[in-house]
Design a protein around this motif. Structure first.
Motif, mmCIF file in Angstrom:
data_model
loop_
_atom_site.group_PDB
_atom_site.id
_atom_site.type_symbol
_atom_site.label_atom_id
_atom_site.label_comp_id
_atom_site.label_asym_id
_atom_site.label_seq_id
_atom_site.Cartn_x
_atom_site.Cartn_y
_atom_site.Cartn_z
ATOM 1 N N SER A 37 -10.518 -1.365 4.295
ATOM 2 C CA SER A 37 -10.248 -2.767 3.983
ATOM 3 C C SER A 37 -8.804 -3.000 3.561
ATOM 4 C CB SER A 37 -11.173 -3.250 2.869
ATOM 5 O OG SER A 37 -10.841 -2.627 1.641
ATOM 6 N N ILE A 38 -8.376 -4.270 3.652
ATOM 7 C CA ILE A 38 -7.041 -4.658 3.203
ATOM 8 C C ILE A 38 -6.900 -4.408 1.708
ATOM 9 C CG2 ILE A 38 -5.546 -6.665 2.834
ATOM 10 C CD1 ILE A 38 -6.512 -7.721 5.531
ATOM 11 N N SER A 39 -7.958 -4.696 0.966
ATOM 12 C CA SER A 39 -7.941 -4.483 -0.485
ATOM 13 C C SER A 39 -7.700 -3.011 -0.799
ATOM 14 C CB SER A 39 -9.252 -4.951 -1.103
ATOM 15 O OG SER A 39 -9.289 -4.684 -2.481
ATOM 16 N N TYR A 40 -8.375 -2.127 -0.069
ATOM 17 C CA TYR A 40 -8.208 -0.695 -0.291
ATOM 18 C C TYR A 40 -6.790 -0.254 0.094
ATOM 19 C CZ TYR A 40 -9.192 4.304 -0.326
ATOM 20 O OH TYR A 40 -9.162 5.646 -0.600
ATOM 21 N N GLN A 41 -6.253 -0.836 1.161
ATOM 22 C CA GLN A 41 -4.891 -0.515 1.584
ATOM 23 C C GLN A 41 -3.888 -0.889 0.495
ATOM 24 O OE1 GLN A 41 -3.887 -2.072 5.428
ATOM 25 N NE2 GLN A 41 -1.749 -1.465 5.320
ATOM 26 N N ASN A 42 -4.072 -2.044 -0.123
ATOM 27 C CA ASN A 42 -3.185 -2.465 -1.209
ATOM 28 C C ASN A 42 -3.304 -1.538 -2.420
ATOM 29 O OD1 ASN A 42 -1.851 -4.737 -0.131
ATOM 30 N ND2 ASN A 42 -3.655 -5.990 -0.417
ATOM 31 N N GLN A 43 -4.531 -1.093 -2.718
ATOM 32 C CA GLN A 43 -4.733 -0.158 -3.820
ATOM 33 C C GLN A 43 -3.990 1.151 -3.557
ATOM 34 O OE1 GLN A 43 -9.045 0.017 -3.947
ATOM 35 N NE2 GLN A 43 -9.083 -1.180 -5.825
ATOM 36 N N CYS A 44 -4.022 1.612 -2.305
ATOM 37 C CA CYS A 44 -3.327 2.849 -1.953
ATOM 38 C C CYS A 44 -1.828 2.700 -2.142
ATOM 39 C CB CYS A 44 -3.634 3.229 -0.498
ATOM 40 S SG CYS A 44 -5.272 3.967 -0.267
ATOM 41 N N ILE A 45 -1.278 1.596 -1.691
ATOM 42 C CA ILE A 45 0.168 1.368 -1.823
ATOM 43 C C ILE A 45 0.562 1.326 -3.295
ATOM 44 C CG2 ILE A 45 2.016 -0.313 -1.442
ATOM 45 C CD1 ILE A 45 0.601 -1.029 1.210
ATOM 46 N N ASN A 46 -0.219 0.582 -4.104
ATOM 47 C CA ASN A 46 0.075 0.494 -5.541
ATOM 48 C C ASN A 46 -0.004 1.858 -6.213
ATOM 49 O OD1 ASN A 46 0.386 -2.264 -5.378
ATOM 50 N ND2 ASN A 46 -1.724 -2.713 -5.920
ATOM 51 N N GLY A 47 -1.056 2.613 -5.881
ATOM 52 C CA GLY A 47 -1.256 3.930 -6.488
ATOM 53 C C GLY A 47 -0.165 4.915 -6.119
ATOM 54 N N ILE A 48 0.224 4.923 -4.850
ATOM 55 C CA ILE A 48 1.261 5.858 -4.400
ATOM 56 C C ILE A 48 2.613 5.511 -5.025
ATOM 57 C CG2 ILE A 48 2.561 6.639 -2.370
ATOM 58 C CD1 ILE A 48 -0.093 6.350 -0.792
ATOM 59 N N LYS A 49 2.890 4.223 -5.166
ATOM 60 C CA LYS A 49 4.152 3.816 -5.808
ATOM 61 C C LYS A 49 4.201 4.299 -7.261
ATOM 62 C CE LYS A 49 5.908 -0.035 -3.135
ATOM 63 N NZ LYS A 49 6.493 -1.382 -3.177
ATOM 64 N N LYS A 50 3.075 4.183 -7.956
ATOM 65 C CA LYS A 50 3.011 4.685 -9.332
ATOM 66 C C LYS A 50 3.186 6.209 -9.361
ATOM 67 C CE LYS A 50 2.211 1.124 -12.059
ATOM 68 N NZ LYS A 50 3.155 0.762 -13.141
ATOM 69 N N TYR A 51 2.587 6.882 -8.380
ATOM 70 C CA TYR A 51 2.698 8.340 -8.322
ATOM 71 C C TYR A 51 4.145 8.760 -8.075
ATOM 72 C CZ TYR A 51 1.687 13.169 -7.022
ATOM 73 O OH TYR A 51 1.664 14.541 -6.949
ATOM 74 N N PHE A 52 4.844 8.030 -7.216
ATOM 75 C CA PHE A 52 6.255 8.317 -6.955
ATOM 76 C C PHE A 52 7.082 8.107 -8.218
ATOM 77 C CE2 PHE A 52 7.140 8.207 -2.119
ATOM 78 C CZ PHE A 52 6.008 8.973 -1.883
ATOM 79 N N LEU A 53 6.752 7.067 -8.977
ATOM 80 C CA LEU A 53 7.451 6.806 -10.234
ATOM 81 C C LEU A 53 7.222 7.949 -11.215
ATOM 82 C CD1 LEU A 53 9.185 4.620 -11.610
ATOM 83 C CD2 LEU A 53 7.069 3.640 -12.514
ATOM 84 N N PHE A 54 5.974 8.430 -11.266
ATOM 85 C CA PHE A 54 5.613 9.565 -12.127
ATOM 86 C C PHE A 54 6.385 10.825 -11.733
ATOM 87 C CE2 PHE A 54 2.771 13.349 -12.206
ATOM 88 C CZ PHE A 54 2.766 13.594 -13.579
ATOM 89 N N LYS A 55 6.593 11.029 -10.437
ATOM 90 C CA LYS A 55 7.267 12.220 -9.924
ATOM 91 C C LYS A 55 8.787 12.052 -9.875
ATOM 92 C CE LYS A 55 5.482 15.322 -7.944
ATOM 93 N NZ LYS A 55 5.163 16.692 -8.410
ATOM 94 N N ASN A 56 9.289 10.886 -10.337
ATOM 95 C CA ASN A 56 10.727 10.598 -10.303
ATOM 96 C C ASN A 56 11.297 10.652 -8.891
ATOM 97 O OD1 ASN A 56 11.135 10.189 -13.116
ATOM 98 N ND2 ASN A 56 11.046 12.411 -13.422
ATOM 99 N N ILE A 57 10.510 10.170 -7.943
ATOM 100 C CA ILE A 57 10.960 10.077 -6.553
ATOM 101 C C ILE A 57 11.585 8.698 -6.358
ATOM 102 C CG2 ILE A 57 10.221 10.080 -4.131
ATOM 103 C CD1 ILE A 57 7.940 11.956 -4.985
ATOM 104 N N ALA A 58 12.732 8.639 -5.681
ATOM 105 C CA ALA A 58 13.464 7.378 -5.491
ATOM 106 C C ALA A 58 12.551 6.325 -4.864
ATOM 107 C CB ALA A 58 14.682 7.607 -4.618
ATOM 108 N N MET A 59 12.521 5.144 -5.476
ATOM 109 C CA MET A 59 11.640 4.071 -5.021
ATOM 110 C C MET A 59 12.338 3.115 -4.058
ATOM 111 S SD MET A 59 8.759 4.542 -6.619
ATOM 112 C CE MET A 59 7.978 2.945 -6.523
ATOM 113 N N GLU A 60 13.680 3.144 -4.014
ATOM 114 C CA GLU A 60 14.412 2.146 -3.241
ATOM 115 C C GLU A 60 14.037 2.167 -1.762
ATOM 116 O OE1 GLU A 60 15.787 4.331 -5.267
ATOM 117 O OE2 GLU A 60 16.389 3.063 -6.947
#
Length: 371
Positions: free
Chosen positions: A159-182
């Motif tokens: 679902s679109i809702s699940y796709q948005n959850q994945c994007i949000n979760g991965i962005k948070k994970y990248f922030l946790f890992k100090n991976i460049a978000m730009e």
């Protein structure tokens, strides 16, 4: 982190979901609290009927104890899938990745995100890490995320809702890992604008009448009569009921906001009878083996009542809240008051109920009537 895998199977000709996990006393005790779960007398494994509702029940039940749930085999099996197309499969996490996700979970909790959000972000990030293992990629790049998005979400029909959850979760994970978000300029797809399912007052009445257990009837009645979310209902304490002012004090609702909602005069007598019989000490609804009543038990109670009432709509606990708001609007209640009672931050959220009220259409006649 405890880990469980949900496996498809059959028993007596029926499709089932088996619970596969390493021997763990705490996990076993927690599983036993779920009413819908059955145990195979031959091998002792737990299982339940394969349905989307049961999948949600077991998933939410296990997430309460921070358990990692691998349900990819169940979620990815589609009816009507071409015989030559195999369900998408991800490799398991290694010990290092599991420890890393556990640290990610603690980091999210420190950010004071809700337990459900924490569990969801950890889960989707876990899927992404497993995808990186599958692709033998040691660099978490935008290209890898886009590939994961297509292979695991879009191509699998999630679902679109699940796709948005994945994007949000991965962005948070990248922030946790100090991976460049730009460079991670991912565009979230627009959500479908679906109208909520709403029950009539007669259907609400039949559900309550088919709920014979006093605790269960009181819980469902409270959710409808005050427009509560299930999390708000099971977190209510005895002291949150203000019968003098006929109000229910919701503390720390969605967005960590407090509010008041209605305490129905008709419901109050049921509530007092329940209190005298069950004598809850802290939380208004207490479990048999836990301090608070569980969401999964409440979902099962509603499911049984809906079935007995012969209602064919897709009813969830949140449907009772939708129905509360819609019935208030049909009775002429100002939408600004409904917004306050529901705890919505924006009136735009509450406006959706104007599209499902009978009052919106009852004074409009079809042109067919003039033929």
């Amino acid at each position: 982190m405890k880990s469980v895998k949900l496996v498809l199977g059959t028993k007596n000709g029926a499709d089932i979901i088996r619970i596969d996990y390493k021997s763990d006393t705490t996990l076993r005790k927690h599983l036993l609290k779920l009413p819908v779960l059955q145990q195979d007398l031959l091998d002792g494994t737990f299982y339940l009927e394969n349905s989307s509702n049961n999948l949600n029940l077991i998933f939410n039940h296990l997430r309460k104890i921070g358990c990692y749930v691998d349900y990819s085999e169940v979620r990815q099996k589609k009816k009507g899938l071409p015989k030559n197309k195999k369900p998408f499969s991800l490799p398991p996490l290694g010990p290092k990745q599991q420890r890393n996700l556990h640290s990610f979970s603690k980091w999210l909790m420190e950010k004071r995100l809700s337990p459900n959000t924490v569990n969801t972000y950890v889960e989707v990030s876990g899927f992404f890490v497993r995808y990186a293992i599958l692709k033998k990629s040691k660099i978490y790049s935008k290209a890898l995320v886009e590939s994961f998005n297509y292979d695991f979400i879009v191509n699998e029909g999630k679902s679109i809702s699940y796709q948005n959850q994945c994007i949000n979760g991965i962005k948070k994970y990248f922030l946790f890992k100090n991976i460049a978000m730009e460079a991670l300029d991912l565009v979230r797809p627009k959500k479908e604008k679906k109208l909520p399912v709403v029950l009539s007052k007669e259907e609400i009445r039949s559900i309550i009448e088919e709920t014979h257990n006093l605790k269960h009837r009181t819980l469902l009645s409270l959710i409808y009569s005050g427009g509560l979310r299930i999390g708000e209902a099971i977190n209510l304490k005895v002291t949150d009921i203000d019968s003098d002012r006929m109000l229910v004090h919701i503390k720390g609702g969605k967005g960590k906001k407090d509010r008041y909602t209605l305490l129905s005069h008709s419901f109050l007598e049921t509530l007092r009878t329940y209190y005298r019989q069950y004598k809850p000490s802290k939380y208004l609804f207490e479990g048999q083996r836990s301090e608070k009543y569980s969401t999964s038990s409440a979902q099962w109670v509603l499911k049984k009542a809906v079935f007995k009432a012969g209602i064919k709509k897709g009813v969830t606990l949140h449907t009772l809240r939708h129905s509360f708001a819609t019935h208030l609007l049909e009775n002429g209640t100002d939408i600004r008051y409904i917004q306050e009672l529901l705890g919505h931050s924006s009136p735009k959220t509450t406006m959706i109920y104007t599209h499902v009220t009978e009052n919106s259409f009852k004074n409009i006649s079809s042109p067919f009537d003039d033929l």
